[in-house]
Design a protein around this motif. Structure first.
Motif, PDB file in Angstrom:
ATOM      1  N   LYS A 279       0.831  -1.207   0.000  1.00 26.35           N
ATOM      2  CA  LYS A 279       0.000   0.000   0.000  1.00 26.35           C
ATOM      3  C   LYS A 279       0.863   1.255   0.000  1.00 26.35           C
ATOM      4  O   LYS A 279       0.590   2.206  -0.745  1.00 26.35           O
ATOM      5  N   ARG A 280       1.911   1.281   0.829  1.00 25.37           N
ATOM      6  CA  ARG A 280       2.801   2.452   0.868  1.00 25.37           C
ATOM      7  C   ARG A 280       3.435   2.692  -0.500  1.00 25.37           C
ATOM      8  O   ARG A 280       3.517   3.831  -0.974  1.00 25.37           O
ATOM      9  N   ARG A 281       3.876   1.620  -1.158  1.00 25.08           N
ATOM     10  CA  ARG A 281       4.493   1.761  -2.485  1.00 25.08           C
ATOM     11  C   ARG A 281       3.471   2.257  -3.511  1.00 25.08           C
ATOM     12  O   ARG A 281       3.773   3.119  -4.329  1.00 25.08           O
ATOM     13  N   VAL A 282       2.256   1.709  -3.476  1.00 29.17           N
ATOM     14  CA  VAL A 282       1.213   2.154  -4.421  1.00 29.17           C
ATOM     15  C   VAL A 282       0.887   3.622  -4.163  1.00 29.17           C
ATOM     16  O   VAL A 282       0.770   4.410  -5.109  1.00 29.17           O
ATOM     17  N   ASP A 283       0.741   4.012  -2.908  1.00 27.90           N
ATOM     18  CA  ASP A 283       0.471   5.419  -2.583  1.00 27.90           C
ATOM     19  C   ASP A 283       1.588   6.316  -3.108  1.00 27.90           C
ATOM     20  O   ASP A 283       1.333   7.389  -3.665  1.00 27.90           O
ATOM     21  N   ARG A 284       2.856   5.888  -2.940  1.00 25.74           N
ATOM     22  CA  ARG A 284       3.993   6.676  -3.433  1.00 25.74           C
ATOM     23  C   ARG A 284       3.964   6.762  -4.955  1.00 25.74           C
ATOM     24  O   ARG A 284       4.169   7.830  -5.537  1.00 25.74           O
TER      25      ARG A 284
END
Length: 151
Positions: free
Chosen positions: A37-42
């Motif tokens: 999720k953090r990578r997708v948000d970034r």
């Protein structure tokens, strides 16, 4: 921005099915769901992922005929002029400037041959168009949707 290998694998998984859970993607790429999720948000914040969408078979919407139109434009026609002129046609699903003799190539979906012919005639009548050349698709052989090379 250039994606690293892990980000590419996440993007590829989302391109195959944007409804997959972060946990499912994480299991595939070796990360936890929160890390995915953090990578997708970034990736969204940086503009590498521009959105999520659904792919619909054009035939399901009544668009049974597909073709490509080569545009040969009058001198000094800018890409912006072409974009403005073609943007009015809902049948135009993509358009690109190209190398070679033609100035642009346009992908069109229509309900039938007569509809395609009417769209072709209207596009050929645009003030920036000198002439056109069209081809109809018999059978699509391969389509890829924004996933890049397989991981």
């Amino acid at each position: 921005m250039r994606l690293n290998d892990l980000d590419e694998r996440i993007v590829h998984a989302l391109a195959e099915d944007a409804r997959r859970s972060y946990a499912d993607i994480g299991e595939e790429v070796g990360l936890s769901a929160p890390a995915v999720k953090r990578r997708v948000d970034r990736l969204r914040a940086e503009g590498a992922i521009t959105g999520f969408t659904v792919r619909v078979d054009p035939a399901a919407l009544g668009w049974e005929t597909e073709g490509f139109i080569e545009l040969y434009c009058r001198r000094n026609t800018s890409p912006e002029d072409i974009h403005r002129g073609l943007n009015r046609y809902p049948e135009v699903v993509s358009a690109s400037t190209v190398t070679g003799d033609a100035d642009a190539i346009v992908q069109v979906f229509a309900s039938d041959m007569r509809h395609f012919e009417r769209v072709l005639e209207r596009i050929a009548g645009e003030p920036f168009v000198e002439r056109t050349k069209s081809v109809l698709v018999l059978s699509p052989l391969l389509r890829r949707f924004g996933s890049g090379a397989p991981a």
